[in-house]
Design a protein around this motif. Structure first.
Motif, PDB file in Angstrom:
ATOM      1  N   ASN A  16     -50.140 -27.739 -43.820  1.00 18.26           N
ATOM      2  CA  ASN A  16     -51.473 -27.142 -43.742  1.00 18.26           C
ATOM      3  C   ASN A  16     -51.442 -25.658 -43.407  1.00 18.26           C
ATOM      4  O   ASN A  16     -52.251 -25.164 -42.616  1.00 18.26           O
ATOM      5  CB  ASN A  16     -52.362 -27.889 -42.738  1.00 18.26           C
ATOM      6  CG  ASN A  16     -52.571 -29.325 -43.117  1.00 18.26           C
ATOM      7  OD1 ASN A  16     -52.629 -29.649 -44.293  1.00 18.26           O
ATOM      8  ND2 ASN A  16     -52.651 -30.186 -42.142  1.00 18.26           N
ATOM      9  N   ALA A  17     -50.511 -24.926 -43.995  1.00 23.33           N
ATOM     10  CA  ALA A  17     -50.407 -23.466 -43.851  1.00 23.33           C
ATOM     11  C   ALA A  17     -50.278 -23.040 -42.393  1.00 23.33           C
ATOM     12  O   ALA A  17     -50.866 -22.066 -41.969  1.00 23.33           O
ATOM     13  CB  ALA A  17     -51.582 -22.771 -44.518  1.00 23.33           C
ATOM     14  N   THR A  18     -49.520 -23.802 -41.626  1.00 16.99           N
ATOM     15  CA  THR A  18     -49.210 -23.401 -40.257  1.00 16.99           C
ATOM     16  C   THR A  18     -47.726 -23.067 -40.168  1.00 16.99           C
ATOM     17  O   THR A  18     -46.913 -23.561 -40.963  1.00 16.99           O
ATOM     18  CB  THR A  18     -49.556 -24.511 -39.240  1.00 16.99           C
ATOM     19  OG1 THR A  18     -48.870 -25.692 -39.602  1.00 16.99           O
ATOM     20  CG2 THR A  18     -51.046 -24.759 -39.194  1.00 16.99           C
ATOM     21  N   PHE A  19     -47.389 -22.234 -39.218  1.00 15.70           N
ATOM     22  CA  PHE A  19     -46.029 -21.739 -39.090  1.00 15.70           C
ATOM     23  C   PHE A  19     -45.626 -21.690 -37.631  1.00 15.70           C
ATOM     24  O   PHE A  19     -46.469 -21.520 -36.752  1.00 15.70           O
ATOM     25  CB  PHE A  19     -45.921 -20.321 -39.679  1.00 15.70           C
ATOM     26  CG  PHE A  19     -46.226 -20.262 -41.140  1.00 15.70           C
ATOM     27  CD1 PHE A  19     -45.248 -20.447 -42.082  1.00 15.70           C
ATOM     28  CD2 PHE A  19     -47.523 -20.045 -41.565  1.00 15.70           C
ATOM     29  CE1 PHE A  19     -45.537 -20.408 -43.428  1.00 15.70           C
ATOM     30  CE2 PHE A  19     -47.829 -20.001 -42.907  1.00 15.70           C
ATOM     31  CZ  PHE A  19     -46.834 -20.173 -43.842  1.00 15.70           C
ATOM     32  N   LEU A  20     -44.328 -21.803 -37.388  1.00 23.13           N
ATOM     33  CA  LEU A  20     -43.777 -21.630 -36.060  1.00 23.13           C
ATOM     34  C   LEU A  20     -43.167 -20.235 -36.018  1.00 23.13           C
ATOM     35  O   LEU A  20     -42.243 -19.929 -36.788  1.00 23.13           O
ATOM     36  CB  LEU A  20     -42.717 -22.694 -35.794  1.00 23.13           C
ATOM     37  CG  LEU A  20     -42.413 -23.023 -34.362  1.00 23.13           C
ATOM     38  CD1 LEU A  20     -43.668 -23.516 -33.651  1.00 23.13           C
ATOM     39  CD2 LEU A  20     -41.337 -24.069 -34.273  1.00 23.13           C
ATOM     40  N   LEU A  31     -47.478 -21.304 -32.325  1.00 24.91           N
ATOM     41  CA  LEU A  31     -47.968 -22.044 -33.478  1.00 24.91           C
ATOM     42  C   LEU A  31     -49.071 -21.215 -34.128  1.00 24.91           C
ATOM     43  O   LEU A  31     -50.074 -20.911 -33.492  1.00 24.91           O
ATOM     44  CB  LEU A  31     -48.509 -23.408 -33.051  1.00 24.91           C
ATOM     45  CG  LEU A  31     -48.993 -24.310 -34.163  1.00 24.91           C
ATOM     46  CD1 LEU A  31     -47.823 -24.713 -35.054  1.00 24.91           C
ATOM     47  CD2 LEU A  31     -49.654 -25.529 -33.590  1.00 24.91           C
ATOM     48  N   CYS A  32     -48.863 -20.812 -35.387  1.00 22.99           N
ATOM     49  CA  CYS A  32     -49.786 -19.879 -36.044  1.00 22.99           C
ATOM     50  C   CYS A  32     -50.309 -20.448 -37.354  1.00 22.99           C
ATOM     51  O   CYS A  32     -49.640 -21.234 -38.017  1.00 22.99           O
ATOM     52  CB  CYS A  32     -49.068 -18.575 -36.353  1.00 22.99           C
ATOM     53  SG  CYS A  32     -48.484 -17.700 -34.912  1.00 22.99           S
ATOM     54  N   ARG A  44     -47.554 -15.004 -49.763  1.00 22.32           N
ATOM     55  CA  ARG A  44     -46.598 -16.050 -49.416  1.00 22.32           C
ATOM     56  C   ARG A  44     -45.819 -15.653 -48.171  1.00 22.32           C
ATOM     57  O   ARG A  44     -45.409 -14.513 -48.019  1.00 22.32           O
ATOM     58  CB  ARG A  44     -45.618 -16.279 -50.557  1.00 22.32           C
ATOM     59  CG  ARG A  44     -46.280 -16.655 -51.858  1.00 22.32           C
ATOM     60  CD  ARG A  44     -46.751 -18.075 -51.814  1.00 22.32           C
ATOM     61  NE  ARG A  44     -47.382 -18.420 -53.074  1.00 22.32           N
ATOM     62  CZ  ARG A  44     -48.408 -19.219 -53.156  1.00 22.32           C
ATOM     63  NH1 ARG A  44     -48.927 -19.742 -52.087  1.00 22.32           N
ATOM     64  NH2 ARG A  44     -48.938 -19.506 -54.309  1.00 22.32           N
ATOM     65  N   ILE A  45     -45.601 -16.612 -47.308  1.00 22.04           N
ATOM     66  CA  ILE A  45     -44.824 -16.388 -46.094  1.00 22.04           C
ATOM     67  C   ILE A  45     -43.681 -17.393 -46.082  1.00 22.04           C
ATOM     68  O   ILE A  45     -43.900 -18.592 -46.238  1.00 22.04           O
ATOM     69  CB  ILE A  45     -45.699 -16.548 -44.839  1.00 22.04           C
ATOM     70  CG1 ILE A  45     -46.798 -15.507 -44.848  1.00 22.04           C
ATOM     71  CG2 ILE A  45     -44.860 -16.403 -43.583  1.00 22.04           C
ATOM     72  CD1 ILE A  45     -47.782 -15.640 -43.725  1.00 22.04           C
ATOM     73  N   MET A  46     -42.475 -16.877 -45.901  1.00 24.22           N
ATOM     74  CA  MET A  46     -41.275 -17.697 -45.893  1.00 24.22           C
ATOM     75  C   MET A  46     -40.580 -17.571 -44.542  1.00 24.22           C
ATOM     76  O   MET A  46     -40.795 -16.593 -43.829  1.00 24.22           O
ATOM     77  CB  MET A  46     -40.321 -17.239 -47.002  1.00 24.22           C
ATOM     78  CG  MET A  46     -40.930 -17.238 -48.389  1.00 24.22           C
ATOM     79  SD  MET A  46     -41.436 -18.860 -48.942  1.00 24.22           S
ATOM     80  CE  MET A  46     -39.879 -19.572 -49.307  1.00 24.22           C
ATOM     81  N   PRO A  47     -39.748 -18.544 -44.179  1.00 22.05           N
ATOM     82  CA  PRO A  47     -38.975 -18.400 -42.941  1.00 22.05           C
ATOM     83  C   PRO A  47     -38.088 -17.163 -43.003  1.00 22.05           C
ATOM     84  O   PRO A  47     -37.471 -16.868 -44.024  1.00 22.05           O
ATOM     85  CB  PRO A  47     -38.131 -19.671 -42.898  1.00 22.05           C
ATOM     86  CG  PRO A  47     -38.895 -20.653 -43.693  1.00 22.05           C
ATOM     87  CD  PRO A  47     -39.581 -19.865 -44.771  1.00 22.05           C
ATOM     88  N   GLY A  48     -38.061 -16.412 -41.917  1.00 21.18           N
ATOM     89  CA  GLY A  48     -37.304 -15.166 -41.861  1.00 21.18           C
ATOM     90  C   GLY A  48     -38.170 -13.932 -42.005  1.00 21.18           C
ATOM     91  O   GLY A  48     -37.723 -12.831 -41.710  1.00 21.18           O
TER      92      GLY A  48
END
Length: 70
Positions: A16-20, A31-32, A44-48
């Motif tokens: 659900n478009a949440t990120f750590l 938690l964002c 787009r947001i990727m890890p890193g």
């Protein structure tokens, strides 16, 4: 009430478009979720990735991603 704007690194994609996001300034994981303008413009947001996070003073362990740094 004023919010803090921090920088952090995305560690993990969640549903659900949440990120750590790990913030070095607070030295903790946040938690964002993505702001509405970023969803509309299909950013787009990727890890890193390094991002700017808006965090509330009352609950500093939840936030909103407002900008992806290059």
């Amino acid at each position: 009430m004023k919010n803090y704007i921090l920088t952090g690194e995305v560690k993990k994609n969640l549903p659900n478009a949440t990120f750590l996001v790990f913030s070095k300034e607070l030295n903790k994981k946040i938690l964002c979720y993505i702001s509405g303008k970023m969803r509309i413009n299909y950013i787009r947001i990727m890890p890193g990735d390094v991002v700017k996070v808006e965090v509330n003073k009352i609950s500093p362990n939840k936030g909103r991603i407002i900008y992806r740094l290059k």
